[in-house]
Design a protein around this motif. Structure first.
Motif, PDB file in Angstrom:
ATOM      1  N   GLU A  47     -24.724 -34.724 -10.888  1.00  0.00           N
ATOM      2  CA  GLU A  47     -24.376 -36.081 -10.577  1.00  0.00           C
ATOM      3  C   GLU A  47     -23.114 -36.473 -11.413  1.00  0.00           C
ATOM      4  OE1 GLU A  47     -27.276 -39.230 -10.044  1.00  0.00           O
ATOM      5  OE2 GLU A  47     -28.887 -37.839  -9.853  1.00  0.00           O
ATOM      6  N   PRO A  48     -22.850 -36.385 -12.706  1.00  0.00           N
ATOM      7  CA  PRO A  48     -21.606 -36.529 -13.186  1.00  0.00           C
ATOM      8  C   PRO A  48     -20.490 -35.731 -12.747  1.00  0.00           C
ATOM      9  CG  PRO A  48     -23.118 -36.667 -15.004  1.00  0.00           C
ATOM     10  CD  PRO A  48     -23.891 -35.911 -13.627  1.00  0.00           C
ATOM     11  N   LYS A  49     -20.817 -34.314 -12.312  1.00  0.00           N
ATOM     12  CA  LYS A  49     -19.870 -33.515 -11.704  1.00  0.00           C
ATOM     13  C   LYS A  49     -19.327 -34.180 -10.512  1.00  0.00           C
ATOM     14  CE  LYS A  49     -19.492 -28.422 -10.666  1.00  0.00           C
ATOM     15  NZ  LYS A  49     -18.349 -28.708  -9.766  1.00  0.00           N
ATOM     16  N   SER A  50     -20.348 -34.640  -9.533  1.00  0.00           N
ATOM     17  CA  SER A  50     -19.888 -34.771  -8.137  1.00  0.00           C
ATOM     18  C   SER A  50     -19.002 -36.306  -8.408  1.00  0.00           C
ATOM     19  CB  SER A  50     -21.241 -35.133  -7.443  1.00  0.00           C
ATOM     20  OG  SER A  50     -20.906 -35.959  -6.037  1.00  0.00           O
ATOM     21  N   ASP A  94     -31.264 -42.069 -15.130  1.00  0.00           N
ATOM     22  CA  ASP A  94     -30.736 -43.612 -14.499  1.00  0.00           C
ATOM     23  C   ASP A  94     -29.466 -44.206 -14.972  1.00  0.00           C
ATOM     24  OD1 ASP A  94     -33.420 -43.407 -13.055  1.00  0.00           O
ATOM     25  OD2 ASP A  94     -34.389 -44.616 -14.769  1.00  0.00           O
ATOM     26  N   ASP A  95     -29.254 -43.698 -16.091  1.00  0.00           N
ATOM     27  CA  ASP A  95     -27.690 -44.249 -16.864  1.00  0.00           C
ATOM     28  C   ASP A  95     -26.426 -43.438 -16.309  1.00  0.00           C
ATOM     29  OD1 ASP A  95     -29.383 -45.888 -18.236  1.00  0.00           O
ATOM     30  OD2 ASP A  95     -29.445 -44.488 -20.159  1.00  0.00           O
ATOM     31  N   ILE A  96     -26.780 -42.396 -15.466  1.00  0.00           N
ATOM     32  CA  ILE A  96     -25.482 -41.739 -14.806  1.00  0.00           C
ATOM     33  C   ILE A  96     -24.467 -42.474 -14.465  1.00  0.00           C
ATOM     34  CG2 ILE A  96     -24.923 -39.958 -13.280  1.00  0.00           C
ATOM     35  CD1 ILE A  96     -27.472 -38.654 -13.842  1.00  0.00           C
ATOM     36  N   PRO A  97     -24.459 -43.552 -13.590  1.00  0.00           N
ATOM     37  CA  PRO A  97     -23.306 -44.278 -13.405  1.00  0.00           C
ATOM     38  C   PRO A  97     -22.593 -44.863 -14.408  1.00  0.00           C
ATOM     39  CG  PRO A  97     -25.113 -44.846 -11.776  1.00  0.00           C
ATOM     40  CD  PRO A  97     -25.846 -43.959 -12.838  1.00  0.00           C
ATOM     41  N   ALA A  98     -23.338 -45.618 -15.230  1.00  0.00           N
ATOM     42  CA  ALA A  98     -22.720 -46.124 -16.597  1.00  0.00           C
ATOM     43  C   ALA A  98     -21.808 -45.242 -17.532  1.00  0.00           C
ATOM     44  CB  ALA A  98     -23.675 -47.070 -17.260  1.00  0.00           C
ATOM     45  N   PHE A  99     -22.720 -43.911 -17.443  1.00  0.00           N
ATOM     46  CA  PHE A  99     -22.282 -42.974 -18.373  1.00  0.00           C
ATOM     47  C   PHE A  99     -20.971 -42.277 -17.690  1.00  0.00           C
ATOM     48  CE2 PHE A  99     -22.725 -38.065 -18.554  1.00  0.00           C
ATOM     49  CZ  PHE A  99     -22.443 -37.850 -20.024  1.00  0.00           C
TER      50      PHE A  99
END
Length: 185
Positions: free
Chosen positions: A20-23, A159-164
């Motif tokens: 997810e962070p990669k994308s 769950d924190d990936i967007p903020a991360f």
């Protein structure tokens, strides 16, 4: 040239915390490079099962901080536990810190920050089972989506990936603006 982000991982990474962070970073225009002690592919872990393989772009032996602007450390229990026993991986994390480049660690990945000696006096967060380790390493542990202290960005779980990811992008944008202002001076 777009900014390059190293994603350091090995087998047993939490699938969503790498993919997810990669994308998200790629959609925002950044280049991501998966670095691992293994070549070929590494396999993630998801919902208690082995997940999908991810291609390794560069081996740890080939990687240096020179051509990268930031580092992402995905979690999962297995991945950071293996990596923190690898002297080259720990040195690489330390090198990013020495160069004051953003380091983003999620879930269990702050174990790498502890191993690299980067937590003392820093405000950080992680998966609940890692928080005692962070406190014992001198960290000020908080329970929030993303803790930012200098160049360190930490988060608790998928769950924190967007903020991360948003916090990492903020640091990358600031880094680019600073480089541009130095060029213009």
């Amino acid at each position: 040239m777009s900014q390059r982000i190293m994603i350091l991982a090995t087998n047993g990474f939490e699938q969503s915390e790498l993919e997810e962070p990669k994308s998200r970073l790629e959609k925002a225009g950044y280049e991501t490079v998966v670095v691992s002690p293994e070549d070929g592919q590494i396999r993630g872990f998801s919902d208690g099962e082995w997940g999908d393989p991810v291609d390794v772009d560069l081996t740890l032996d080939e990687a240096t901080t020179d051509t990268f602007d930031a580092l992402v450390l995905p979690g999962g229990q297995i991945n950071p536990d293996i990596l923190r026993m690898n002297d080259k991986a720990v040195k690489l994390v330390r090198d990013f810190a020495t160069e004051n480049k953003p380091i983003a660690a999620i879930c269990h990945a702050p174990w790498m920050l502890i191993e690299a000696g980067l937590v003392d006096g820093k405000t950080v967060t992680s998966w609940p089972s890692v928080r005692t380790d962070l406190k014992n390493a001198g960290g000020n542990v908080v329970d929030q989506e993303a803790a930012v202290d200098g160049n360190l960005i930490t988060s608790r779980n998928p769950d924190d990936i967007p903020a991360f990811t948003a916090e990492l992008v903020k640091q990358l944008e600031a880094q680019l603006a600073n480089e541009k202002s130095l060029e213009d001076a």
